[in-house]
Write a protein that holds these residues in place. Structure first.
Motif, short mmCIF file in Angstrom:
data_model
loop_
_atom_site.label_atom_id
_atom_site.label_comp_id
_atom_site.label_asym_id
_atom_site.label_seq_id
_atom_site.Cartn_x
_atom_site.Cartn_y
_atom_site.Cartn_z
N PHE A 109 0.85 -1.19 0.00
CA PHE A 109 0.00 0.00 0.00
C PHE A 109 0.89 1.25 0.00
O PHE A 109 1.87 1.33 0.75
N GLY A 110 0.55 2.20 -0.83
CA GLY A 110 1.34 3.42 -0.86
C GLY A 110 0.69 4.50 -1.71
O GLY A 110 -0.42 4.33 -2.24
N ILE A 111 1.38 5.62 -1.82
CA ILE A 111 0.89 6.78 -2.56
C ILE A 111 1.97 7.25 -3.52
O ILE A 111 3.09 7.56 -3.11
N HIS A 193 1.86 16.62 -3.79
CA HIS A 193 0.71 16.62 -2.89
C HIS A 193 0.69 17.87 -2.01
O HIS A 193 -0.39 18.32 -1.61
N TYR A 194 1.84 18.42 -1.72
CA TYR A 194 1.86 19.69 -1.00
C TYR A 194 1.17 20.77 -1.84
O TYR A 194 0.32 21.52 -1.35
N LEU A 195 1.52 20.84 -3.11
CA LEU A 195 0.96 21.88 -3.97
C LEU A 195 -0.53 21.65 -4.21
O LEU A 195 -1.31 22.61 -4.26
N ARG A 196 -0.95 20.40 -4.34
CA ARG A 196 -2.39 20.09 -4.49
C ARG A 196 -3.16 20.56 -3.25
O ARG A 196 -4.26 21.13 -3.35
N TYR A 197 -2.60 20.32 -2.08
CA TYR A 197 -3.28 20.73 -0.85
C TYR A 197 -3.36 22.25 -0.75
O TYR A 197 -4.41 22.82 -0.40
N GLN A 198 -2.27 22.93 -1.08
CA GLN A 198 -2.28 24.39 -1.07
C GLN A 198 -3.27 24.94 -2.08
O GLN A 198 -3.93 25.96 -1.84
N ASN A 199 -3.41 24.27 -3.21
CA ASN A 199 -4.35 24.69 -4.24
C ASN A 199 -5.79 24.60 -3.72
O ASN A 199 -6.68 25.34 -4.18
N LYS A 200 -6.01 23.72 -2.75
CA LYS A 200 -7.34 23.54 -2.16
C LYS A 200 -7.64 24.56 -1.08
O LYS A 200 -8.77 25.06 -0.97
N ILE A 201 -6.62 24.92 -0.27
CA ILE A 201 -6.88 25.74 0.92
C ILE A 201 -6.38 27.18 0.80
O ILE A 201 -6.75 28.02 1.62
N ILE A 249 -10.43 5.71 3.69
CA ILE A 249 -9.21 6.40 3.27
C ILE A 249 -9.51 7.47 2.24
O ILE A 249 -8.94 8.57 2.28
N GLN A 250 -10.42 7.19 1.31
CA GLN A 250 -10.74 8.19 0.29
C GLN A 250 -11.36 9.43 0.90
O GLN A 250 -11.08 10.56 0.48
N GLN A 251 -12.20 9.24 1.93
CA GLN A 251 -12.81 10.39 2.60
C GLN A 251 -11.74 11.26 3.26
O GLN A 251 -11.82 12.50 3.21
N ILE A 252 -10.74 10.62 3.88
CA ILE A 252 -9.65 11.39 4.47
C ILE A 252 -8.82 12.05 3.38
O ILE A 252 -8.43 13.22 3.49
N ALA A 253 -8.55 11.32 2.31
CA ALA A 253 -7.75 11.85 1.21
C ALA A 253 -8.40 13.08 0.58
O ALA A 253 -7.71 14.04 0.21
N ASP A 254 -9.72 13.07 0.45
CA ASP A 254 -10.43 14.21 -0.13
C ASP A 254 -10.22 15.48 0.69
O ASP A 254 -10.14 16.59 0.15
N ASN A 257 -6.78 16.56 -0.41
CA ASN A 257 -6.57 16.61 -1.86
C ASN A 257 -5.45 15.66 -2.30
O ASN A 257 -4.64 15.98 -3.18
N ILE A 258 -5.40 14.48 -1.69
CA ILE A 258 -4.39 13.47 -2.00
C ILE A 258 -4.95 12.46 -2.99
O ILE A 258 -6.10 12.03 -2.88
N GLU A 259 -4.13 12.06 -3.96
CA GLU A 259 -4.50 11.04 -4.92
C GLU A 259 -3.30 10.12 -5.15
O GLU A 259 -2.25 10.29 -4.53
N GLY A 260 -3.48 9.14 -6.03
CA GLY A 260 -2.35 8.29 -6.41
C GLY A 260 -2.16 7.06 -5.54
O GLY A 260 -1.05 6.53 -5.45
N PHE A 261 -3.24 6.56 -4.93
CA PHE A 261 -3.12 5.38 -4.08
C PHE A 261 -2.87 4.13 -4.90
O PHE A 261 -3.42 3.94 -5.99
N ARG A 262 -2.02 3.27 -4.36
CA ARG A 262 -1.81 1.93 -4.92
C ARG A 262 -2.14 0.93 -3.81
O ARG A 262 -1.55 0.98 -2.72
#
Length: 266
Positions: A109-111, A193-201, A249-254, A257-262
């Motif tokens: 499991f990873g991102i 993922h840092y930039l995706r999160y900043q893009n959200k908040i 996990i998807q609810q937490i990821a949303d 703004n995290i994606e890319g789970f394996r």
């Protein structure tokens, strides 16, 4: 990936008990390296970080293991804790960076992530702005303690990156973004993922930052299990896969703004 830039404090995060009275419950000590936003957002009570919320979910939804999570500065982790193997596993690190075989196994499991180029929207409107030829003529902000494919540098040869590029290396992704927003550098390189999160908040980021399709270096964040661990990678994968399957996990990821789970094959 970052290695060396933090003070020596260690923070233990309060997590929900799994409310299990079974004496068989196994206590685990897990580590999250500080400063890895959005996995750890120190000081933000409402959104403390993906890892902290995930640990709470793990402890609430199963009774076999109970995780105590500690937030540890990177310098202390790599210089002291990792050689001593004084924990069970570390959350969301890429084993190819500075672990040098100091672990037993890793989770499936990873991102998936990457270091990504970005600039002000008024300066860049396509990824040609970030081509090898183009960035040689631009001022660049990045993180100290990282390796960069565009510069082909290692941790030990920073003279190489300074000689070949007009680069400023700072202590955090936040500082990199701030330098670009204020026009102090033309191009920034931060974790995706840092930039995706900043893009959200952060409205300034959402309105003014152009994110390139060009990635500098890929990474794959996994759980890294120590030789002394009381949990195996297979057991941890089973817990995480169940939480992924039931959408926890998807609810937490949303939220972050995290994606890319394996996820391990069932």
């Amino acid at each position: 990936m970052n290695y060396w830039n933090s003070a020596f404090a260690i923070f233990t995060i309060a997590v929900f008990s799994n409310q299990n009275t079974n004496a068989e419950s196994v206590k685990l000590r897990a580590i999250q390296i500080d400063g890895a936003i959005p996995f750890c957002c120190t000081g933000d009570k409402a959104s403390p970080g993906f890892t902290i919320d995930l640990v709470n979910a793990i402890n609430k939804t199963q009774k076999d293991f109970e995780i105590e999570l500690q937030i540890v500065p990177s310098k202390r982790f790599y210089k002291e804790l990792l050689p001593q193997q004084s924990f069970d596993f570390v959350f969301f690190q890429d084993p190819k960076f500075s672990f040098e075989g100091n672990f037993k196994e890793v989770s499936e499991f990873g991102i998936a992530g990457k270091e990504i180029f970005f600039s002000l929207t008024k300066n860049a409107n396509d990824s040609q702005y970030f081509s090898d030829k183009s960035i040689k003529n631009k001022s660049i902000a990045g993180r100290e303690g990282y390796t960069y494919e565009f510069a082909q540098n290692t941790i030990k040869d920073y003279d190489k990156i300074y000689k070949q590029f007009n680069v400023s290396l700072v202590n955090s992704d936040e500082q990199v973004v701030d330098m670009v927003l204020k026009g102090r550098c033309q191009v920034g390189v931060v974790e995706y993922h840092y930039l995706r999160y900043q893009n959200k908040i952060n409205q300034d980021v959402a309105k003014n930052i152009f994110i390139s399709k060009r990635a500098d270096s890929p990474n794959f964040r996994q759980m890294i299990i120590t030789r002394k661990s009381k949990i195996t990678a297979k057991q941890l994968d089973a817990i995480l896969s169940k939480l992924y399957k039931d959408n926890t996990i998807q609810q937490i990821a949303d939220k972050y703004n995290i994606e890319g789970f394996r996820v391990p094959a069932q």
